[in-house]
Motif scaffolding. Structure first.
Motif, mmCIF file in Angstrom:
data_model
loop_
_atom_site.group_PDB
_atom_site.id
_atom_site.type_symbol
_atom_site.label_atom_id
_atom_site.label_comp_id
_atom_site.label_asym_id
_atom_site.label_seq_id
_atom_site.Cartn_x
_atom_site.Cartn_y
_atom_site.Cartn_z
ATOM 1 N N PRO A 15 0.806 -1.226 0.000
ATOM 2 C CA PRO A 15 0.000 0.000 0.000
ATOM 3 C C PRO A 15 0.833 1.267 0.000
ATOM 4 C CG PRO A 15 -0.108 -1.127 2.128
ATOM 5 C CD PRO A 15 0.548 -2.061 1.181
ATOM 6 N N THR A 16 0.368 2.221 -0.777
ATOM 7 C CA THR A 16 1.003 3.534 -0.861
ATOM 8 C C THR A 16 -0.045 4.592 -0.547
ATOM 9 O OG1 THR A 16 0.487 3.730 -3.215
ATOM 10 C CG2 THR A 16 2.594 2.710 -2.639
ATOM 11 N N GLY A 17 0.404 5.830 -0.472
ATOM 12 C CA GLY A 17 -0.531 6.941 -0.339
ATOM 13 C C GLY A 17 -1.262 7.009 0.978
ATOM 14 N N GLY A 18 -0.730 6.391 2.010
ATOM 15 C CA GLY A 18 -1.366 6.470 3.322
ATOM 16 C C GLY A 18 -2.466 5.464 3.560
ATOM 17 N N TYR A 19 -2.748 4.562 2.612
ATOM 18 C CA TYR A 19 -3.756 3.537 2.848
ATOM 19 C C TYR A 19 -3.222 2.516 3.858
ATOM 20 C CZ TYR A 19 -6.648 5.230 -0.985
ATOM 21 O OH TYR A 19 -7.449 6.000 -1.788
ATOM 22 N N PRO A 20 -4.077 2.007 4.740
ATOM 23 C CA PRO A 20 -3.579 1.135 5.808
ATOM 24 C C PRO A 20 -3.140 -0.222 5.283
ATOM 25 C CG PRO A 20 -5.977 1.236 5.856
ATOM 26 C CD PRO A 20 -5.529 2.261 4.858
ATOM 27 N N PRO A 21 -2.006 -0.730 5.760
ATOM 28 C CA PRO A 21 -1.582 -2.082 5.381
ATOM 29 C C PRO A 21 -2.398 -3.129 6.112
ATOM 30 C CG PRO A 21 -0.085 -1.170 6.981
ATOM 31 C CD PRO A 21 -1.058 -0.070 6.668
ATOM 32 N N LEU B 143 -7.404 0.415 -5.642
ATOM 33 C CA LEU B 143 -6.686 -0.686 -6.278
ATOM 34 C C LEU B 143 -5.269 -0.268 -6.651
ATOM 35 C CD1 LEU B 143 -9.523 -2.009 -8.618
ATOM 36 C CD2 LEU B 143 -8.732 -3.029 -6.484
ATOM 37 N N ARG B 144 -5.122 0.913 -7.222
ATOM 38 C CA ARG B 144 -3.805 1.371 -7.652
ATOM 39 C C ARG B 144 -2.889 1.631 -6.453
ATOM 40 N NH1 ARG B 144 -3.837 2.841 -13.070
ATOM 41 N NH2 ARG B 144 -2.118 4.323 -12.816
ATOM 42 N N ALA B 145 -3.480 2.076 -5.344
ATOM 43 C CA ALA B 145 -2.676 2.325 -4.148
ATOM 44 C C ALA B 145 -2.195 1.030 -3.502
ATOM 45 C CB ALA B 145 -3.485 3.142 -3.143
ATOM 46 N N TYR B 146 -3.020 -0.006 -3.514
ATOM 47 C CA TYR B 146 -2.631 -1.264 -2.879
ATOM 48 C C TYR B 146 -1.736 -2.123 -3.759
ATOM 49 C CZ TYR B 146 -5.197 -0.844 1.449
ATOM 50 O OH TYR B 146 -5.590 -0.447 2.700
ATOM 51 N N PHE B 147 -1.829 -1.935 -5.062
ATOM 52 C CA PHE B 147 -1.055 -2.754 -5.989
ATOM 53 C C PHE B 147 -0.271 -1.842 -6.934
ATOM 54 C CE2 PHE B 147 -4.879 -5.191 -4.854
ATOM 55 C CZ PHE B 147 -4.296 -6.301 -4.252
ATOM 56 N N PRO B 148 0.835 -1.266 -6.464
ATOM 57 C CA PRO B 148 1.609 -0.336 -7.292
ATOM 58 C C PRO B 148 2.065 -0.952 -8.610
ATOM 59 C CG PRO B 148 2.339 -0.249 -5.012
ATOM 60 C CD PRO B 148 1.397 -1.398 -5.109
ATOM 61 N N ALA B 149 2.358 -2.244 -8.622
ATOM 62 C CA ALA B 149 2.771 -2.890 -9.871
ATOM 63 C C ALA B 149 1.630 -2.863 -10.894
ATOM 64 C CB ALA B 149 3.214 -4.325 -9.603
ATOM 65 N N LEU B 150 0.395 -2.991 -10.397
ATOM 66 C CA LEU B 150 -0.764 -2.886 -11.278
ATOM 67 C C LEU B 150 -0.867 -1.475 -11.857
ATOM 68 C CD1 LEU B 150 -3.440 -4.373 -12.237
ATOM 69 C CD2 LEU B 150 -4.524 -3.285 -10.267
ATOM 70 N N ALA B 151 -0.643 -0.476 -11.018
ATOM 71 C CA ALA B 151 -0.687 0.909 -11.486
ATOM 72 C C ALA B 151 0.383 1.174 -12.533
ATOM 73 C CB ALA B 151 -0.531 1.858 -10.298
ATOM 74 N N ARG B 152 1.571 0.596 -12.335
ATOM 75 C CA ARG B 152 2.648 0.800 -13.318
ATOM 76 C C ARG B 152 2.353 0.084 -14.628
ATOM 77 N NH1 ARG B 152 5.696 0.100 -8.513
ATOM 78 N NH2 ARG B 152 6.081 -2.108 -8.997
ATOM 79 N N ARG B 153 1.699 -1.076 -14.516
ATOM 80 C CA ARG B 153 1.381 -1.829 -15.733
ATOM 81 C C ARG B 153 0.324 -1.121 -16.562
ATOM 82 N NH1 ARG B 153 0.560 -3.507 -19.834
ATOM 83 N NH2 ARG B 153 0.335 -5.638 -20.636
#
Length: 414
Positions: free
Chosen positions: A127-133, A314-324
């Protein structure tokens, strides 16, 4: 038309109730009244069609595990896939559930609790952007997906084989009460009046209309305690499952994120992932919901909702998905339906007024509990205090009553 039992609603729960009525009372005349042109056109057919036994309430667990036992018996007919379920919790939720998850792992079949390295290996979440892990997760292996249409079709076929009848295009618009009665006797419903003017007289009615229950029963002066809530599902392209899933341990299960009630259903054979979410604050409890699909009267999915309320999570929790997919996730399909909530404890409701029973309030888990609910409703309608569920456990339908309720509040509801 004159029958012994009239079931209103040909979703999975209504068809299960009708089938089990005929199974318990083979000589009874049973009809199912369905407003659409064929069964499973309402919320059953517009759900994610997932199933799980991950419930903290003993009642919900009894209904779900017994239903799963039935589904496993007919797995080939209903496209059952035991892909599993991975439910993540943030630190506050994990701490709050505490003893509940430990109890679940002890009492429910095929359940593991994941923390630390095991949790990190199970998922590609970063997780990025302050979303809770995720501080912990519940992994259910006796969980998965099935075809709602096929399950409804299985109940409909078995019901027809026993002599049951399904009337489609039969929307119940009103009820007629018994015209005259001695003053010391309670009132009864004489017949259901259909939108085309036909009347269906029955000894007993079972309303299994899901989110439409209050609209149906309100004019009779009945409070169903069941309320609708819009839920939306979006299928987006996923060409690399590793963008979502870790490499070890959990496989590729249906997944619930630790924030926002977002859930994911893999359809990897088609290169898709389905993401779903129901609104909380700001979406009214009322029907109909707009926008609606043209000519269908069903709620339409809103791409703006996906882009603003779901995709950022979704993009915050899965950065690889956002990059893809830097220009945005590629939607392939979207649809919407409703949950039917019973808000005090989020367990189903089975209640009676005169010769009318109503069954609903599954709070998003109707398919998961449909066989158990159908058995309970059928037993109650013919006056039985207990019923055998599919896996042999005994169940008292009165536990689902509003008057004699015997349930623990359910804490694992999306």
């Amino acid at each position: 038309m004159l029958v012994d039992f009239a079931v209103i609603g040909a979703g999975v729960v209504g068809l299960s109730a009708a089938y089990h009525l005929k199974r318990l009372e083979p000589g009874a005349r049973v009809v199912v009244l369905e407003r659409a042109s064929r069964p499973c056109m309402g919320n059953s057919g517009r759900s994610a069609a997932l199933y799980r036994n991950l419930f903290l309430s003993g009642v919900s667990r009894d209904l779900a595990e017994s239903s799963i036992a039935q589904y496993e018996e007919i797995a080939g007919a209903i496209a059952l896939k035991d892909i599993g379920y991975l439910w993540h919790f943030d630190e506050a939720s994990w701490r709050r559930l505490g003893d509940g998850t430990a109890m679940l792992a002890r009492l429910a079949a095929g359940v593991e609790l994941l923390t630390g390295d095991a949790l990190r290996r199970a998922s590609a979440m970063e997780p990025t952007g302050g979303y809770p892990p995720a501080a912990g997760a519940v992994l259910g292996r006796r969980c998965g997906a099935l075809s709602a249409q096929a399950l409804a079709g299985w109940y409909a076929e078995r019901f027809a084989e026993l002599g049951g009848r399904i009337e489609t295009g039969a929307r119940v618009a009103d009820f007629e009460l018994q015209a005259t009665r001695p003053p010391e006797l309670p009132g009864r419903i004489e017949s259901a009046v259909l939108a085309d003017g036909r009347r269906v007289a029955a000894g007993t009615f079972i309303a299994a209309a899901g989110c439409w229950l209050q609209d149906l029963l309100g004019p009779l002066g009945l409070a169903s305690a069941v309320y609708p809530k819009k839920r939306q599902l979006f299928a987006f392209e996923l060409d690399e499952p590793a963008l979502i899933y870790g490499g070890e341990g959990a496989g590729r299960p249906a997944t619930i994120l630790p924030y926002g009630g977002v859930y994911l259903k893999p359809v990897l054979e088609r290169g898709l992932m389905v993401a779903g979410r129901a609104d909380e604050l700001g979406r009214p409890f009322e029907l109909p919901y707009g926008p609606v699909e043209p000519g269908a009267g069903r709620p339409a999915a809103e791409e703006d909702y996906f882009r603003t309320a779901l995709e950022p999570i979704l993009r915050a929790y899965f950065p690889a998905l956002a990059r893809r997919y830097p220009d945005g996730l590629r939607l392939k399909q979207a649809w919407a339906g409703h949950y039917d909530y019973h808000l005090p404890d989020k367990n189903p409701v089975l209640e009676r007024a005169a010769n009318l029973w109503w069954l609903g309030g599954s709070s998003g888990s109707g398919i998961m509990k449909a066989d158990g609910l159908g058995r309970a409703a059928a037993a109650a309608a013919i006056g039985r205090d207990e019923v055998d569920l599919a896996d042999g456990r005994r169940f008292r339908p009165a536990r689902l009553s509003l008057r004699s309720r015997g349930v623990d509040a359910e804490g694992m509801v999306i």
